[in-house]
Motif scaffolding. Structure first.
Motif, PDB file in Angstrom:
ATOM      1  N   TYR A   1     -62.780 -79.644  18.834  1.00 46.03           N
ATOM      2  CA  TYR A   1     -61.423 -78.845  18.596  1.00 46.03           C
ATOM      3  C   TYR A   1     -61.512 -77.899  17.260  1.00 46.03           C
TER       4      TYR A   1
ATOM      5  N   ARG B   1     -58.577 -77.245  12.268  1.00 44.12           N
ATOM      6  CA  ARG B   1     -57.310 -77.635  12.270  1.00 44.12           C
ATOM      7  C   ARG B   1     -56.734 -78.439  13.446  1.00 44.12           C
ATOM      8  N   ARG B   2     -57.388 -78.196  14.463  1.00 45.84           N
ATOM      9  CA  ARG B   2     -56.806 -78.947  15.877  1.00 45.84           C
ATOM     10  C   ARG B   2     -57.328 -80.512  15.883  1.00 45.84           C
TER      11      ARG B   2
ATOM     12  N   ARG C   1     -57.106 -84.165  14.693  1.00 43.92           N
ATOM     13  CA  ARG C   1     -56.447 -85.008  13.733  1.00 43.92           C
ATOM     14  C   ARG C   1     -57.371 -86.059  13.283  1.00 43.92           C
TER      15      ARG C   1
ATOM     16  N   ASP D   1     -57.812 -88.559  15.857  1.00 49.00           N
ATOM     17  CA  ASP D   1     -58.924 -88.308  16.876  1.00 49.00           C
ATOM     18  C   ASP D   1     -60.142 -89.015  16.559  1.00 49.00           C
TER      19      ASP D   1
ATOM     20  N   TYR E   1     -57.159 -75.142  24.845  1.00 52.37           N
ATOM     21  CA  TYR E   1     -56.876 -76.121  23.720  1.00 52.37           C
ATOM     22  C   TYR E   1     -56.120 -77.445  24.497  1.00 52.37           C
TER      23      TYR E   1
ATOM     24  N   ARG F   1     -51.013 -80.051  23.890  1.00 55.96           N
ATOM     25  CA  ARG F   1     -50.636 -80.619  22.656  1.00 55.96           C
ATOM     26  C   ARG F   1     -51.251 -79.709  21.639  1.00 55.96           C
ATOM     27  N   ARG F   2     -52.622 -79.430  21.671  1.00 54.47           N
ATOM     28  CA  ARG F   2     -53.259 -78.549  20.837  1.00 54.47           C
ATOM     29  C   ARG F   2     -52.961 -77.046  20.700  1.00 54.47           C
TER      30      ARG F   2
END
Lengths: 193, 193
Positions: free
Chosen positions: A21, A24-25, A27, A30, B21, B24-25
DNA sequence: GAAAAAATGAACATAATGTTCACTTCATCA
DNA sequence: TGATGAAGTGAACATTATGTTCATTTTTTC
């Protein structure tokens, strides 16, 4: 599983998710999910998200370094050793999918100047490996008596440039040719006649 | 560029980014960036993020539908037309990378029951196309006189199942074989002796 | 079964993001 | 050219998502 093994597992999972991801994308959750734990628990092992990222990348870089170091340690002929060092180092990323993706998303991992290098310590150790091979070649009378420190820095810069060209800008095939040519020239340039 | 063309451009850009992405992303700003505009401006064309997503997916589904409809409209032989309808519909996603990725990230696009179908209208139109071919086959005396509505529903369900198996669960090769086998059986079952 | 270690999940603060809108820029045409 | 409407901007705001902490629970160890 002791704490150190658990950290390894965490870094490897984190690297996979960051690769998927981008920083930044992803979390923190995750990564916790990938590990099958809660993020609260994950925080018992890492300081914060940034720290986790840096540790995960460091771990990946150290794997790379370790693999190269192990693969050349038993080579008797110093020329062969030099060639193996360069080739193993250069081709490693074609196998490590996660580290490669992370590098593509965040090229600052490989610094233009060592001043702004987040992973300076690891790069320094890699350069030490290169330096030790060069020094050995000179000591054994096989390589010309050049300034080892400056040459190490030069060759390492070229090496990094090739890696960026190949994996980040993916100018694949032709760059690989260039690499072999460059390697040949450098070795010939090093050798005593 | 008039408003409608601009909307098309927006939906296609949005689908690319959502494909990259996942819903959500992706940020509304990512899509605005892809379009070279500000998100404020983007909001002059769409209601909100969810709306943009649904419109983008709808646009993608309509492209699919349109491509299939055009490719069968001039086929004289109804058996050939039926085969082409099934095959073109089934293979389309292998070319539309964005729509495929979006579908993989959000399998609810293809509903299990038509009750919870967000894109009911589009699916209904696709079924109409299938129904019209079946009806034609019967009218021309080539197909057995089955209940068209029920058969349409049945075949459409099988068709959706194959698409999910092939592209979402990517059970690629063997599923494609199964598809051709199934198609053969269905056509033989349809034909009057 | 007591003590220590590991893990949880809810709470909280803060940062990121969706959404709006007063204002600016651009295009059109008299 | 400059008036008028359309298109676009970017800052402001509200809300949601996410990073981080910690009191409590569960598991492990001895």
């Amino acid at each position: 599983m002791n704490r150190e093994e658990k950290l390894t597992r965490i870094y490897e999972a984190a690297l996979r998710v960051f690769a998927r991801y981008g920083y930044r994308r992803t979390r923190v959750e995750d990564i916790a999910d990938e590990l099958g734990m809660t993020k609260g628990n994950l925080y018992l092992y890492v300081k914060d998200k940034r720290d986790l990222y840096e540790k995960a990348v460091s771990h990946g870089l150290l794997q790379w370094q370790g693999m190269v170091a192990r693969s050349i340690e038993k080579i008797d002929d110093v020329c062969e050793q030099f060639l193996a060092l360069c080739r193993k180092g250069y081709t490693y990323l074609s196998r490590d999918v996660s580290l490669r993706s992370v590098l593509i998303n965040d090229p600052s991992i490989f610094p233009l100047s060592s001043r702004e290098d987040q992973f300076a310590e690891i790069n320094r150790a890699s350069m030490d490996l290169l330096r030790s091979v060069l020094a050995r070649g000179i000591r054994e009378g096989r390589f010309r008596e050049v300034d080892v420190d400056h040459l190490t820095e030069l060759l390492y810069s070229i090496y990094v440039m090739f890696i960026i060209k190949t994996y980040v800008k993916s100018e694949g095939k032709s760059t690989q040719k260039m690499f072999e040519q460059g390697l040949d020239i450098v070795l010939q340039g090093l050798l005593k006649k």
